[in-house]
Design an enzyme around this catalytic site. Structure first.
Site, short mmCIF file in Angstrom:
data_model
loop_
_atom_site.label_atom_id
_atom_site.label_comp_id
_atom_site.label_asym_id
_atom_site.label_seq_id
_atom_site.Cartn_x
_atom_site.Cartn_y
_atom_site.Cartn_z
N TYR A 72 8.29 -7.71 10.24
CA TYR A 72 7.59 -6.66 9.68
C TYR A 72 8.54 -5.30 10.08
O TYR A 72 8.91 -4.48 9.22
CB TYR A 72 6.32 -6.46 9.97
CG TYR A 72 5.29 -5.27 9.64
CD1 TYR A 72 4.68 -5.42 8.39
CD2 TYR A 72 5.63 -4.09 9.99
CE1 TYR A 72 4.16 -4.27 7.73
CE2 TYR A 72 4.87 -2.87 9.51
CZ TYR A 72 3.86 -3.19 8.66
OH TYR A 72 3.37 -2.01 7.83
N LYS A 80 10.62 -2.79 7.61
CA LYS A 80 10.47 -1.29 7.70
C LYS A 80 11.77 -0.38 8.11
O LYS A 80 11.96 0.64 7.60
CB LYS A 80 9.20 -0.97 8.38
CG LYS A 80 8.02 -1.63 7.86
CD LYS A 80 7.58 -1.39 6.36
CE LYS A 80 6.31 -1.82 5.75
NZ LYS A 80 5.91 -1.36 4.46
N ASP A 115 0.38 -5.10 -8.86
CA ASP A 115 -0.23 -5.53 -7.90
C ASP A 115 -0.54 -7.08 -8.28
O ASP A 115 -0.47 -7.42 -9.29
CB ASP A 115 -1.58 -4.86 -7.36
CG ASP A 115 -1.96 -5.21 -6.07
OD1 ASP A 115 -2.35 -6.27 -5.49
OD2 ASP A 115 -2.00 -3.86 -5.32
P1 NAI Z 1 -3.69 -3.03 1.70
O1 NAI Z 1 -3.78 -4.59 2.32
O2 NAI Z 1 -5.03 -2.43 1.83
O3 NAI Z 1 -3.02 -2.97 0.44
C1 NAI Z 1 -1.55 -3.57 0.23
C2 NAI Z 1 -1.66 -3.81 -1.43
O4 NAI Z 1 -0.56 -4.56 -1.60
C3 NAI Z 1 -2.96 -4.74 -1.76
O5 NAI Z 1 -3.40 -4.24 -3.09
C4 NAI Z 1 -2.45 -6.13 -1.97
O6 NAI Z 1 -2.80 -6.79 -3.17
C5 NAI Z 1 -0.63 -5.67 -2.41
N1 NAI Z 1 0.35 -6.69 -2.42
C6 NAI Z 1 0.13 -7.53 -1.32
N2 NAI Z 1 1.47 -8.54 -1.56
C7 NAI Z 1 1.78 -8.08 -2.96
C8 NAI Z 1 2.86 -8.55 -3.78
N3 NAI Z 1 3.61 -9.74 -3.04
N4 NAI Z 1 3.03 -8.03 -4.82
C9 NAI Z 1 2.50 -7.31 -5.19
N5 NAI Z 1 1.35 -6.56 -4.56
C10 NAI Z 1 1.16 -7.05 -3.29
O7 NAI Z 1 -2.64 -2.31 2.82
P2 NAI Z 1 -2.04 -0.85 3.14
O8 NAI Z 1 -2.49 -0.49 4.55
O9 NAI Z 1 -2.66 0.19 2.09
O10 NAI Z 1 -0.58 -1.15 2.76
C11 NAI Z 1 0.27 -0.50 1.98
C12 NAI Z 1 1.55 -0.28 2.46
O11 NAI Z 1 1.56 0.35 3.80
C13 NAI Z 1 2.36 -1.51 3.09
O12 NAI Z 1 3.67 -1.57 2.83
C14 NAI Z 1 1.98 -1.50 4.58
O13 NAI Z 1 3.14 -2.41 5.21
C15 NAI Z 1 2.20 -0.19 5.02
N6 NAI Z 1 1.52 0.43 6.19
C16 NAI Z 1 0.41 0.38 6.33
C17 NAI Z 1 -0.14 0.61 7.56
C18 NAI Z 1 -1.65 0.80 8.00
O14 NAI Z 1 -1.79 0.94 9.35
N7 NAI Z 1 -2.58 0.26 7.24
C19 NAI Z 1 0.64 1.31 8.88
C20 NAI Z 1 2.20 1.37 8.19
C21 NAI Z 1 2.57 1.04 6.89
#
Ligand code: NAI
Length: 275
Positions: A151, A155, A36
Site C-alpha cells: 500500500y 501511494k 464505485d
Molecule cells: P472507504 O472504504 O470508506 O472508501 C473507499 C471506497 O472505494 C469505497 O466506496 C469502495 O467501495 C471503493 N472501492 C474499493 N475498491 C474499488 C474498486 N476496485 N473499484 C472502485 N471502487 C472501489 O475508505 P476511505 O478511507 O474513504 O479511502 C479512500 C481513499 O483514501 C483510498 O485511496 C485510501 O487508500 C485513502 N486513504 C485513506 C486514509 C484513511 O485513514 N481513511 C488515509 C490515507 C489514504
C-alpha cells in the site's frame, strides 16, 4: 458556489473520503458522477443528493471500466474535474512474505487505477479547454509504520505520478495534485474484516479513540477534512498550483510523538527522573 457548471468524476465515492467529496462538490454546484463497486452505498448517496450525483458501476482495477466511466461523463456533457480516490488496504504481508499476485492486485487498485483514470479523463478535459485532477495518496507514502508495505509503495508511486501527470497535461490546461490524508475515520479499516454485527460499534469506537490521539491536533480526522482540501485543489482557488501534494494529517508527520504528546516524554524529560 465554486463549481457552478462544472462536471466531476469521483472514484470510490460510495463511502468515506470520496463520499464526503462528492457531496461537497455537489453542494457547491457541480454535477457529479461517482464510479464505485458498491452500488448500494452509491444509490444511498445519489438519493441524498437532489439529483446532482449519479452513479456508474466501475471497478477501477479494470481499464475498460475506467474508460467507460470517463466516456459516460463526456457524453453526459463533458468532464472538468476528477478525483482519483478509490482504494482499500491491499496486501498486508511484509516484503518477505507478500504473494506476487497480491502485490500486483494492490498496485492495480491503488496506482495503475490512478494512471488509467487520468489517461482516460485527459482527452475529454482537454476538449473542454482544461481541468483539474486530484489523486489520493497517504501519509504512508512518506514513511514506514502507517500502512502495509505494498500500500505504502503504491501511494509513493501516486505522488511521483502526480508530478509527471502535471508535466504531461499542463499543455492541455489540466492541473494535477495529490492529497495525503493522515488517520481518517472511514470504513477502510474494517471493510475487509469479518467483524460480527454486535462488535461493530465497539470496533468503530476503538478506531475513533485511537484516531483522536494519533496526531498533534487532538481530534479524529474526518472525511470532510479531506473533502475540504480536495475541493480547494479542484477549484480555481488553486489555479497556480500543480504537481504538488497537500498533507491533511492533523500534524501526524511533524516529528516524533515525544515532540508533541506530553504523555510521551523525550529522553531528556525521562532523564529528569534521575536528578
Ligand atoms: P472507504 O472504504 O470508506 O472508501 C473507499 C471506497 O472505494 C469505497 O466506496 C469502495 O467501495 C471503493 N472501492 C474499493 N475498491 C474499488 C474498486 N476496485 N473499484 C472502485 N471502487 C472501489 O475508505 P476511505 O478511507 O474513504 O479511502 C479512500 C481513499 O483514501 C483510498 O485511496 C485510501 O487508500 C485513502 N486513504 C485513506 C486514509 C484513511 O485513514 N481513511 C488515509 C490515507 C489514504
Amino acid at each position: 458556489m465554486r463549481f457552478d457548471g462544472k462536471r466531476a468524476v469521483v472514484t470510490g465515492g460510495a463511502s468515506g473520503i470520496g463520499r464526503a467529496t462528492a457531496l461537497r462538490l455537489a453542494e457547491e454546484g457541480a454535477q457529479v458522477l461517482v464510479g464505485d463497486i458498491d452500488a448500494a452505498g452509491a444509490a444511498e448517496l445519489a438519493d441524498a443528493s437532489d439529483g446532482r450525483i449519479a452513479f456508474k458501476r466501475c471497478d477501477v482495477t479494470r481499464a475498460d471500466d475506467l474508460e467507460a466511466l470517463m466516456n459516460q461523463a463526456d457524453v453526459d456533457g463533458g468532464l472538468d474535474l476528477l478525483f482519483n480516490n478509490a482504494g482499500a488496504g491491499g496486501a498486508r504481508e511484509g516484503i518477505d512474505a507478500v504473494e506476487p499476485g497480491e502485490w500486483d492486485r494492490t498496485m492495480a487498485l491503488l496506482l495503475t487505477s490512478v494512471a488509467l483514470g487520468t489517461r482516460y479523463a485527459a482527452p475529454p478535459m482537454a476538449r473542454r479547454g482544461g481541468g483539474a485532477i486530484v489523486n489520493t495518496a497517504s501519509v504512508a507514502a512518506l514513511a514506514s509504520g502507517f500502512a502495509p508495505t505494498a500500500y505504502s509503495v503504491a501511494k509513493a508511486g501516486v505522488l511521483h505520478l502526480t508530478k509527471l501527470s502535471a508535466a504531461d497535461l499542463a499543455r492541455h490546461g489540466i492541473r494535477v495534485n495529490a492529497v495525503l490524508p493522515g488517520f481518517i475515520t472511514t470504513n477502510i479499516f474494517t471493510r475487509h474484516l469479518e467483524i460480527a454485527e454486535e462488535a461493530r460499534a465497539q470496533a468503530d469506537g476503538m478506531i475513533a479513540a485511537v484516531a483522536a490521539k494519533a496526531q498533534p491536533i487532538a481530534r479524529a480526522g474526518s472525511p470532510e477534512d479531506i473533502a475540504a482540501a480536495v475541493c480547494f485543489l479542484l477549484s480555481d482557488d488553486s489555479s497556480f498550483i500543480t504537481g504538488t501534494s497537500l498533507l491533511v494529517d492533523g500534524g501526524m508527520t511533524v516529528g516524533s510523538r515525544a515532540s508533541w504528546d506530553p504523555t510521551s516524554p523525550t529522553l531528556f524529560e525521562a532523564l529528569d527522573a534521575f536528578k
